[in-house]
Design a protein around this motif. Structure first.
Motif, short mmCIF file in Angstrom:
data_model
loop_
_atom_site.label_atom_id
_atom_site.label_comp_id
_atom_site.label_asym_id
_atom_site.label_seq_id
_atom_site.Cartn_x
_atom_site.Cartn_y
_atom_site.Cartn_z
N ILE A 68 -10.29 14.23 105.04
CA ILE A 68 -11.02 13.21 105.78
C ILE A 68 -12.25 12.84 104.96
CG2 ILE A 68 -12.29 12.69 107.91
CD1 ILE A 68 -10.42 14.59 109.37
N TRP A 69 -12.38 11.55 104.68
CA TRP A 69 -13.41 11.04 103.77
C TRP A 69 -14.45 10.21 104.54
CZ3 TRP A 69 -12.52 12.40 98.62
CH2 TRP A 69 -11.22 12.81 98.30
N ASN A 70 -15.64 10.22 104.03
CA ASN A 70 -16.73 9.41 104.58
C ASN A 70 -16.59 7.97 104.08
OD1 ASN A 70 -19.11 8.44 105.64
ND2 ASN A 70 -20.45 9.87 104.55
N MET A 71 -16.62 6.99 104.98
CA MET A 71 -16.48 5.60 104.58
C MET A 71 -17.77 5.01 104.00
SD MET A 71 -14.35 3.07 104.34
CE MET A 71 -12.98 3.11 105.49
N ALA A 72 -18.92 5.59 104.36
CA ALA A 72 -20.21 5.03 103.93
C ALA A 72 -20.33 4.88 102.41
CB ALA A 72 -21.36 5.87 104.48
N PRO A 73 -19.92 5.88 101.60
CA PRO A 73 -20.02 5.71 100.14
C PRO A 73 -19.07 4.64 99.59
CG PRO A 73 -19.88 8.04 100.73
CD PRO A 73 -19.54 7.26 101.95
N VAL A 74 -18.03 4.28 100.34
CA VAL A 74 -17.14 3.21 99.90
C VAL A 74 -17.81 1.85 100.13
CG1 VAL A 74 -14.88 2.12 100.25
CG2 VAL A 74 -15.11 4.61 100.42
N ARG A 75 -18.53 1.73 101.23
CA ARG A 75 -19.16 0.46 101.60
C ARG A 75 -20.40 0.14 100.75
NH1 ARG A 75 -18.46 1.93 107.35
NH2 ARG A 75 -16.77 0.68 108.21
N ASP A 76 -21.16 1.15 100.35
CA ASP A 76 -22.47 0.93 99.76
C ASP A 76 -22.63 1.75 98.47
OD1 ASP A 76 -25.24 0.86 99.16
OD2 ASP A 76 -25.73 0.53 101.27
N GLU A 77 -22.89 1.07 97.36
CA GLU A 77 -23.01 1.75 96.07
C GLU A 77 -24.21 2.69 96.04
OE1 GLU A 77 -22.99 -0.91 92.80
OE2 GLU A 77 -21.15 -1.92 93.41
N THR A 78 -25.31 2.31 96.72
CA THR A 78 -26.48 3.18 96.73
C THR A 78 -26.20 4.47 97.49
OG1 THR A 78 -27.36 2.05 98.70
CG2 THR A 78 -28.06 1.23 96.55
N VAL A 79 -25.43 4.37 98.55
CA VAL A 79 -25.03 5.57 99.30
C VAL A 79 -24.08 6.41 98.46
CG1 VAL A 79 -23.83 6.41 101.37
CG2 VAL A 79 -25.36 4.44 101.53
N GLY A 101 -13.06 6.25 92.52
CA GLY A 101 -12.35 7.26 91.74
C GLY A 101 -12.41 8.64 92.33
N TRP A 102 -13.38 8.89 93.22
CA TRP A 102 -13.53 10.22 93.80
C TRP A 102 -12.55 10.48 94.95
CZ3 TRP A 102 -15.08 9.00 98.73
CH2 TRP A 102 -15.82 7.83 98.90
N VAL A 103 -11.84 9.43 95.40
CA VAL A 103 -10.81 9.64 96.42
C VAL A 103 -9.53 10.09 95.70
CG1 VAL A 103 -9.44 8.61 98.25
CG2 VAL A 103 -11.83 7.94 97.96
N SER A 104 -9.30 11.39 95.70
CA SER A 104 -8.20 11.95 94.93
C SER A 104 -7.76 13.27 95.54
CB SER A 104 -8.63 12.15 93.48
OG SER A 104 -7.70 12.93 92.76
N HIS A 105 -6.50 13.60 95.34
CA HIS A 105 -5.99 14.93 95.69
C HIS A 105 -5.83 15.76 94.43
CE1 HIS A 105 -4.20 14.21 100.00
NE2 HIS A 105 -5.37 13.60 99.83
N ASP A 106 -6.83 15.70 93.59
CA ASP A 106 -6.85 16.45 92.32
C ASP A 106 -5.62 16.15 91.47
OD1 ASP A 106 -9.28 17.74 92.99
OD2 ASP A 106 -8.18 19.20 94.20
N ASP A 138 -26.41 11.98 96.19
CA ASP A 138 -25.73 13.27 96.24
C ASP A 138 -25.88 13.97 97.59
OD1 ASP A 138 -24.89 12.98 93.64
OD2 ASP A 138 -26.61 14.04 92.80
N LYS A 139 -26.84 13.52 98.38
CA LYS A 139 -27.07 14.14 99.69
C LYS A 139 -26.08 13.63 100.74
CE LYS A 139 -32.01 14.85 98.87
NZ LYS A 139 -33.39 14.52 99.34
N VAL A 140 -25.42 12.53 100.44
CA VAL A 140 -24.43 11.97 101.38
C VAL A 140 -23.05 12.51 101.03
CG1 VAL A 140 -23.36 9.87 102.27
CG2 VAL A 140 -25.80 9.87 101.68
N PRO A 141 -22.41 13.23 101.94
CA PRO A 141 -21.10 13.82 101.62
C PRO A 141 -20.01 12.76 101.50
CG PRO A 141 -21.61 14.11 103.94
CD PRO A 141 -22.85 13.53 103.31
N LYS A 142 -19.12 12.97 100.57
CA LYS A 142 -17.95 12.10 100.44
C LYS A 142 -16.77 12.68 101.20
CE LYS A 142 -19.25 9.99 96.02
NZ LYS A 142 -20.60 10.56 95.92
N ILE A 143 -16.55 13.99 101.08
CA ILE A 143 -15.50 14.67 101.84
C ILE A 143 -16.12 15.25 103.11
CG2 ILE A 143 -13.89 16.61 101.88
CD1 ILE A 143 -13.45 16.23 98.92
N LEU A 144 -15.53 14.91 104.25
CA LEU A 144 -16.01 15.44 105.53
C LEU A 144 -15.22 16.68 105.95
CD1 LEU A 144 -16.50 12.10 107.51
CD2 LEU A 144 -18.20 13.41 106.23
#
Length: 317
Positions: free
Chosen positions: A42-53, A7-12, A57-63
């Motif tokens: 540009i989005w980080n793929m790691a939070p998509v792959r892994d729910e714990t990631v 849900g966080w992949v959005s253009h507002d 909050d320390k792992v950025p979603k937007i790069l």
């Protein structure tokens, strides 16, 4: 098969018209509408792959977020080597982006400090040549050329080794050109237009090889995109928005004689985008569903309905 819809992949709340996954799988990019400009994220793929990631909050979603286009961004595509990103928009411009890895973190202007930039991607070239909205673009297999197409009914071939040099402007379509795809063998470029034709162009001399119109003669309404795709072995093209007995299909065109006898059938509305990966073909439609086909099966492997509230416009493996 696992389906994730972050849900966080959005253009507002604004439309997203295109996406592409980086060749190394570490990030993906979306292009679409901003508040009063074209927006690329540009989005980080790691939070998509892994729910714990995703929960960390320390792992950025937007790069990175880029707001340089003056109007809506219709297409974003990484080069095959992953070093460059191309974008095209309603401002008639094509921009080539490259990363500046030595830059420090910063914040996006106007975001009230909410968007932190972890990677710096800067526009190294701005390509001007189209006189209308740029709707689709694609890098050639070796990243030697970049093909862009527009509502000005033309396709422009750019020398990707010496931007902003133009190699050729392909004219022949009599309607908006909404999709381009390269032959992986390097001999042809295919394009599809609102003029109800699919055209094959030779890369040897940039002249038209053939015109295919029969599968598209019944097509009535238009779609925002006509993103056709060539198979990885170069033996087939799968088109967008064809019709068979008044039903929407994705037409399969054979390379040998560019014969169009087979098709993918089942979507309730026009096919807007096709993308192929090895022996799989994914098809998106205005009916908001996604179907995935295997070459060994006569029926789709899976069909996912009502994924979105509006048409599917782009797909990336």
């Amino acid at each position: 098969m696992r389906v994730v819809k972050p849900g966080w992949v959005s253009h507002d709340g604004k439309p997203i018209f295109s996406l592409d996954i980086h060749p190394d799988g570490s990030r993906f990019v979306t292009g679409g509408q901003g508040d009063d400009y074209g927006k690329i994220v540009i989005w980080n793929m790691a939070p998509v792959r892994d729910e714990t990631v995703e929960a960390d909050d320390k792992v950025p979603k937007i790069l990175c977020q880029m707001d340089h286009h003056y109007a809506c961004v219709n297409c974003v595509r990484w080069s095959h080597d992953g070093k460059s990103l191309a974008s095209g928009g309603d401002d008639k411009l094509v921009m080539i982006w490259q990363t500046s890895r030595g830059a420090n973190q910063s914040k996006v202007f106007g975001s009230a400090g909410k968007v932190v930039i972890h990677e710096q991607w800067i526009p190294v070239f701005t390509l001007r040549g189209h006189t209308g909205d740029v709707l689709d673009l694609n890098w050639s297999p070796q990243d030697d050329w970049l093909a862009t197409c527009s509502v000005d009914n033309t396709i422009t071939i750019w020398n990707a080794r010496i931007f902003p040099e133009q190699v050729a402007v392909l004219k022949g379509h009599t309607g908006l050109v909404k999709g381009v795809t390269w032959d992986p063998l390097g001999k042809y470029l295919a394009s599809q237009s609102d003029d109800r034709t699919l055209r094959i162009w030779r890369t040897r001399d940039w002249q038209q090889e053939t015109l295919i119109s029969k599968p598209f003669q019944e097509c009535g309404g238009t779609t925002h995109t006509l993103r056709l795709n060539w198979s990885p072995d170069g033996h087939h093209i799968v088109s967008a928005h064809a019709m068979n007995n008044s039903g929407p299909t994705a037409q399969i065109i054979q390379r040998e004689d560019f014969n169009a006898k087979l098709d993918f059938v089942g979507h309730r509305k026009a096919v807007t985008v096709v993308t192929q990966h090895y022996s799989c073909c994914a098809i998106g439609s205005k009916d908001r569903s996604l179907s995935i086909w295997l070459t060994a099966l006569k029926r789709p492997l899976v069909v996912m309905h009502d994924l979105f509230e509006n048409s599917i416009l782009d797909i990336s493996w």
